[in-house]
Scaffold this active site. Structure first.
Site, PDB file in Angstrom:
ATOM      1  N   ASN A   8       0.866  -1.180   0.000  1.00 48.54           N
ATOM      2  CA  ASN A   8       0.000   0.000   0.000  1.00 48.54           C
ATOM      3  C   ASN A   8       0.905   1.233   0.000  1.00 48.54           C
ATOM      4  O   ASN A   8       1.507   1.551   1.020  1.00 48.54           O
ATOM      5  CB  ASN A   8      -0.882  -0.032   1.257  1.00 48.54           C
ATOM      6  N   TRP A   9       0.987   1.886  -1.153  1.00 44.91           N
ATOM      7  CA  TRP A   9       1.902   3.037  -1.261  1.00 44.91           C
ATOM      8  C   TRP A   9       1.330   4.287  -0.588  1.00 44.91           C
ATOM      9  O   TRP A   9       2.024   5.286  -0.469  1.00 44.91           O
ATOM     10  CB  TRP A   9       2.189   3.328  -2.730  1.00 44.91           C
ATOM     11  N   LYS A  10       0.068   4.276  -0.218  1.00 43.88           N
ATOM     12  CA  LYS A  10      -0.582   5.458   0.369  1.00 43.88           C
ATOM     13  C   LYS A  10      -0.364   6.665  -0.565  1.00 43.88           C
ATOM     14  O   LYS A  10      -0.307   6.481  -1.775  1.00 43.88           O
ATOM     15  CB  LYS A  10      -0.057   5.708   1.783  1.00 43.88           C
ATOM     16  N   HIS A  92      -9.346   1.050   5.193  1.00 50.28           N
ATOM     17  CA  HIS A  92      -8.058   1.237   5.876  1.00 50.28           C
ATOM     18  C   HIS A  92      -8.277   2.186   7.052  1.00 50.28           C
ATOM     19  O   HIS A  92      -9.061   3.140   6.958  1.00 50.28           O
ATOM     20  CB  HIS A  92      -7.041   1.817   4.887  1.00 50.28           C
ATOM     21  N   GLU A  94      -6.649   4.567   8.152  1.00 48.12           N
ATOM     22  CA  GLU A  94      -6.411   5.988   7.867  1.00 48.12           C
ATOM     23  C   GLU A  94      -7.645   6.624   7.243  1.00 48.12           C
ATOM     24  O   GLU A  94      -7.942   7.795   7.479  1.00 48.12           O
ATOM     25  CB  GLU A  94      -5.176   6.135   6.957  1.00 48.12           C
ATOM     26  N   GLU A 162      -5.294  -5.378  10.647  1.00 46.97           N
ATOM     27  CA  GLU A 162      -4.300  -4.335  10.869  1.00 46.97           C
ATOM     28  C   GLU A 162      -4.602  -3.604  12.177  1.00 46.97           C
ATOM     29  O   GLU A 162      -5.424  -2.676  12.189  1.00 46.97           O
ATOM     30  CB  GLU A 162      -4.336  -3.314   9.724  1.00 46.97           C
ATOM     31  N   GLY A 168       2.538   1.784  10.915  1.00 47.98           N
ATOM     32  CA  GLY A 168       3.535   2.855  10.798  1.00 47.98           C
ATOM     33  C   GLY A 168       4.238   3.202  12.093  1.00 47.98           C
ATOM     34  O   GLY A 168       4.897   4.244  12.178  1.00 47.98           O
ATOM     35  N   SER A 207       3.521  -2.599  10.397  1.00 44.45           N
ATOM     36  CA  SER A 207       4.966  -2.621  10.629  1.00 44.45           C
ATOM     37  C   SER A 207       5.639  -3.924  10.206  1.00 44.45           C
ATOM     38  O   SER A 207       6.591  -4.378  10.844  1.00 44.45           O
ATOM     39  CB  SER A 207       5.270  -2.296  12.105  1.00 44.45           C
ATOM     40  N   GLY A 228       2.751  -1.303   4.328  1.00 43.43           N
ATOM     41  CA  GLY A 228       2.751   0.118   3.993  1.00 43.43           C
ATOM     42  C   GLY A 228       4.163   0.594   3.682  1.00 43.43           C
ATOM     43  O   GLY A 228       4.694   0.388   2.601  1.00 43.43           O
ATOM     44  N   GLY A 229       4.815   1.201   4.682  1.00 39.62           N
ATOM     45  CA  GLY A 229       6.118   1.837   4.496  1.00 39.62           C
ATOM     46  C   GLY A 229       7.142   0.965   3.790  1.00 39.62           C
ATOM     47  O   GLY A 229       7.864   1.440   2.903  1.00 39.62           O
TER      48      GLY A 229
END
Ligand code: PEP
Length: 245
Positions: A8-10, A92, A94, A162, A168, A207, A228-229
């Site tokens: 997930n590049w956000k 998600h 966010e 999640e 993150g 993470s 994610g990251g």
């Protein structure tokens, strides 16, 4: 079950980031798992082109519930399918926090994803406070019960567990905590979907890095990861992919 690793590049990535897609494409030939990358809307079209004739599959990070209409700034599931996206991440945390998306909205979006022929990756997870109160499984169960649409199967639905507090932050639940929640999700899916409940993939997200992926993938009912990251750099993502078996 064959594992699936989704990135997930956000809100990250410019046209120059296509080099990462190119690098990932190179990895998929030898991978023993399915690999999905969800770049921002602006890059999906190009990413689909780059991923052509490879095992790399492109997804999106959200969609609107309606097919078309007066919804400024939104993108429908049909539009995503039209440009070659195959998956869409829904619910998600966010989006739940920043846009007030509740389970009813996530359900409507999952219906839309299925209407357009997309595979919905529905995200669920508890906050730190809810876990501390001992309510993690209850919260996840409520989110699932209210967001999974009629007609969901192992072929059109993926669940991503999640924990909000692990996204993150570098914090990861213990193996026991992950296994407990994944077992509860599997149990609910089997109860609601019958045989299809066995084949819905349950991803862990929060993470995940190259250094902890193998241990997480070894846990019962963990069928892959939503990352994610660590998905932003193909070299780091490659380490996660190679930990999947
Ligand atoms: C996510 O945002 O879905 C996620 C899992 O992020 P990270 O891997 O950076 O914790």
């Amino acid at each position: 079950m064959r594992k699936l690793i989704a990135g997930n590049w956000k809100m990250n990535g410019l046209i120059s980031s296509q080099a990462e897609i190119e690098a990932l494409r190179g990895l998929t030939g030898e991978a023993t798992c399915d690999i999905v990358v969800c770049p921002p809307f602006t890059l999906i079209d190009r990413a689909v082109e780059r991923a052509k004739d490879s095992n790399l599959v492109i997804g999106a990070q959200d969609c609107h519930a309606q097919q078309s209409g007066a919804h400024t700034g939104d993108v429908s599931a049909e539009m995503l399918a039209d440009i070659g996206a195959r998956y869409v991440i829904l619910g998600h945390s966010e989006r739940r926090v920043s846009y007030g998306e509740d389970d009813e909205i996530v359900h409507a979006k999952a219906v839309a994803a299925h209407r357009a022929g997309l595979i919905a990756i529905v995200c669920v997870g508890e906050t730190r406070h809810e876990r501390d109160e001992g309510r993690a499984i209850e919260v996840v169960g409520e989110q699932l019960a209210e967001s999974i649409p009629e007609g969901a199967t192992g072929a059109n639905l993926i669940i991503a567990y999640e924990p909000v507090w692990a996204i993150g932050t570098g914090l990861v639940p213990t193996n026991k905590q992950i296994e407990e929640v994944h077992a509860a999700i599997r149990h609910m899916l089997e109860e609601w979907l019958g045989d299809d409940g066995h084949s819905v993939k349950i991803l862990y997200g929060g993470s995940v890095k190259a250094s902890n992926a193998a241990a997480i993938f070894g846990l019962r009912n963990v069928d892959g990861a939503l990352v994610g990251g660590a998905s932003l750099k193909a070299s780091e993502f490659a380490g996660i992919i190679s930990a999947a078996f």
